[in-house]
Design an enzyme around this catalytic site. Structure first.
Site, PDB file in Angstrom:
ATOM      1  N   PRO A   1     -14.476  -5.253  -0.203  1.00  0.00           N
ATOM      2  CA  PRO A   1     -13.099  -5.193  -0.727  1.00  0.00           C
ATOM      3  C   PRO A   1     -12.669  -3.758  -1.032  1.00  0.00           C
ATOM      4  CG  PRO A   1     -14.560  -6.369  -2.246  1.00  0.00           C
ATOM      5  CD  PRO A   1     -15.387  -5.967  -1.075  1.00  0.00           C
ATOM      6  N   GLU A   2     -11.493  -3.394  -0.570  1.00  0.00           N
ATOM      7  CA  GLU A   2     -10.925  -2.068  -0.842  1.00  0.00           C
ATOM      8  C   GLU A   2      -9.745  -2.258  -1.801  1.00  0.00           C
ATOM      9  OE1 GLU A   2     -10.329   0.161   2.820  1.00  0.00           O
ATOM     10  OE2 GLU A   2     -11.821  -1.051   3.846  1.00  0.00           O
TER      11      GLU A   2
END
Ligand code: ZN
Length: 266
Positions: A2-3
């Site tokens: 996840p960014e």
């Protein structure tokens, strides 16, 4: 992994689903999670209400009336409303609500920090410029570029710029028309400006679509994001560039894959 857009989507989901709920119990299934947060520290949160869910870079900060849980999901961590196969932690809330940390590869981290000590908490303190904050100015952005380092790994360096991971770093460079191997200090003022603008633009579009689901990521309600349908270069080696039709190329850079159009990105 996840960014920023995925973590922000999760943050909003938690805020929507759990804000104001009181923590009634904690079940730790994986003791490795207790490295930076002892069981007594976790138990001290019992009876406290979740007052705020914040994000800094890719970190989530859950504030329970002055005591915070700082969570980094790393590779495969997910925060879900129900148990799944790889549960490491369950937070039980009032009214039967739950928050489950599911994490097949078990790299996610948890830390207990007093809310008034968050600013000095080392992993947060060393984060760089944060998009969507008043500090994200062109002047500050240009300071990051004053280095001979290649632009792509520089964009991934959380101590310089917080929030980008490999997917969005590739995509912003395509949007700004900059080759991933360029030296940061070789960018013209126009290129720097394009990059400066492309970062929050792209992140905002990705947040609006609840992020990118390629393998593990899911929102706080267990749904997939849909920005993967709008990726222009990431994972598309050999496919035609959506702008000019030239096949997208791939190279390895600092151990990560870089995808780019050799014609659109100079
Ligand atoms: Zn192209």
């Amino acid at each position: 992994m996840p960014e920023l857009p995925e973590v922000e989507t999760i943050r909003r989901g938690l805020e929507e689903g759990l804000l104001g709920a009181r923590l009634s119990g904690v079940e730790v299934r994986d003791p490795r999670l207790l490295q930076d947060c002892s069981l007594p520290e976790l138990e001290r949160l019992h009876g406290r209400a979740l007052k705020r869910v914040a994000r800094r870079g890719k970190f989530l900060i859950l504030d329970f009336e002055g005591r915070a849980l700082v969570i980094h999901l790393r590779m495969t961590g997910k925060l879900l409303p129900q148990e799944e196969e790889h549960t490491r932690l369950i937070l039980n809330f009032s009214e039967g609500k739950r928050l489950v940390l599911d994490d097949p590869r078990r790299f996610a981290t948890l830390a207990c920090v007093r809310a008034d000590e968050l600013e000095g908490f080392e992993p947060l303190r060393r984060l760089g410029l944060e998009p969507f904050t008043p500090g994200y100015t062109f002047e500050n952005f240009r300071k990051i570029l004053e280095t001979n380092r290649e632009i792509k790994p520089l964009l991934l360096d959380q101590a310089k710029l917080a929030g980008l991971g490999n997917i969005y770093a590739n995509e912003v460079l395509f949007r700004a028309g900059i080759h991933p191997l360029r030296r940061a200090n070789s960018l013209s003022p126009e290129e720097a400006q394009r990059l400066f603008e492309a970062i929050p633009e792209l992140l905002e579009e990705a947040i609006a679509l609840q992020g990118t689901t390629i393998s593990d990521y899911r929102t706080a309600t267990g749904e997939s994001g849909s920005f993967q349908l709008f990726l222009k270069v990431y994972g598309r080696a050999g496919e035609p560039c959506p702008r000019c039709g030239t096949p997208i190329e791939q190279l390895s850079q600092g151990g990560r894959s870089s995808y780019f159009c050799p014609k659109c990105q100079a």
